[in-house]
Design a protein around this motif. Sequence first.
Motif, PDB file in Angstrom:
ATOM      1  N   THR A   2      38.286  67.517  25.775  1.00  0.00           N
ATOM      2  CA  THR A   2      37.490  67.114  24.728  1.00  0.00           C
ATOM      3  C   THR A   2      36.342  67.076  24.996  1.00  0.00           C
ATOM      4  O   THR A   2      35.771  68.218  25.714  1.00  0.00           O
ATOM      5  CB  THR A   2      37.939  65.041  26.309  1.00  0.00           C
ATOM      6  OG1 THR A   2      37.049  65.911  27.163  1.00  0.00           O
ATOM      7  CG2 THR A   2      39.148  64.845  26.464  1.00  0.00           C
ATOM      8  N   ASP A   3      35.377  66.609  23.796  1.00  0.00           N
ATOM      9  CA  ASP A   3      34.434  66.551  23.824  1.00  0.00           C
ATOM     10  C   ASP A   3      33.195  66.876  25.548  1.00  0.00           C
ATOM     11  O   ASP A   3      32.195  66.879  25.020  1.00  0.00           O
ATOM     12  CB  ASP A   3      33.230  65.133  22.961  1.00  0.00           C
ATOM     13  CG  ASP A   3      34.010  65.770  21.298  1.00  0.00           C
ATOM     14  OD1 ASP A   3      35.097  67.820  21.165  1.00  0.00           O
ATOM     15  OD2 ASP A   3      34.174  64.850  19.797  1.00  0.00           O
ATOM     16  N   THR A   4      33.717  65.719  26.040  1.00  0.00           N
ATOM     17  CA  THR A   4      32.790  65.506  26.828  1.00  0.00           C
ATOM     18  C   THR A   4      33.313  66.304  28.222  1.00  0.00           C
ATOM     19  O   THR A   4      32.634  67.168  28.632  1.00  0.00           O
ATOM     20  CB  THR A   4      33.688  64.364  27.410  1.00  0.00           C
ATOM     21  OG1 THR A   4      34.383  62.779  27.411  1.00  0.00           O
ATOM     22  CG2 THR A   4      32.557  63.569  28.317  1.00  0.00           C
TER      23      THR A   4
END
Length: 135
Positions: A2-4
């Motif tokens: 994910t982006d996180t």
Amino acid sequence: MTDTEFADLKHKAAELDHELKHQAAEAKLEGEKKLHELKRAAETRHEEDQAAAAEKADDLKAKAESAKAAAHEKLDHLKAEASQKLDEAKLKAAEFKQDAAEKFDELKVQAAEKLDELKKKASETLSKLKKDNQA
């Protein structure tokens, strides 16, 4: 991913990069410090070696001067001894010359006495011969 998670990984990578750069800078600084210490130690050793060499050279010069002075002193002593022996030999030669002159004078006197005796005997013999001839 994910982006996180990607952002977390990116953030961790940046932290690791920063930490690696910091460790590299510390290692570089430590290496420079060690290099400086080695240079200083080498300079100190070089100065100590030069001082020791200079001291040894001074010692050798002092020993050479001492030996030269001792040799000069010995030479002067030998010259004085030789001069004294020469003076003694001259004195002995003068004594021998004097003795020889005295003995020569004695021999001349003895020879003159002998010659006078021979002349007297010859005269007496001649007179005797003349008397015998006249008789």
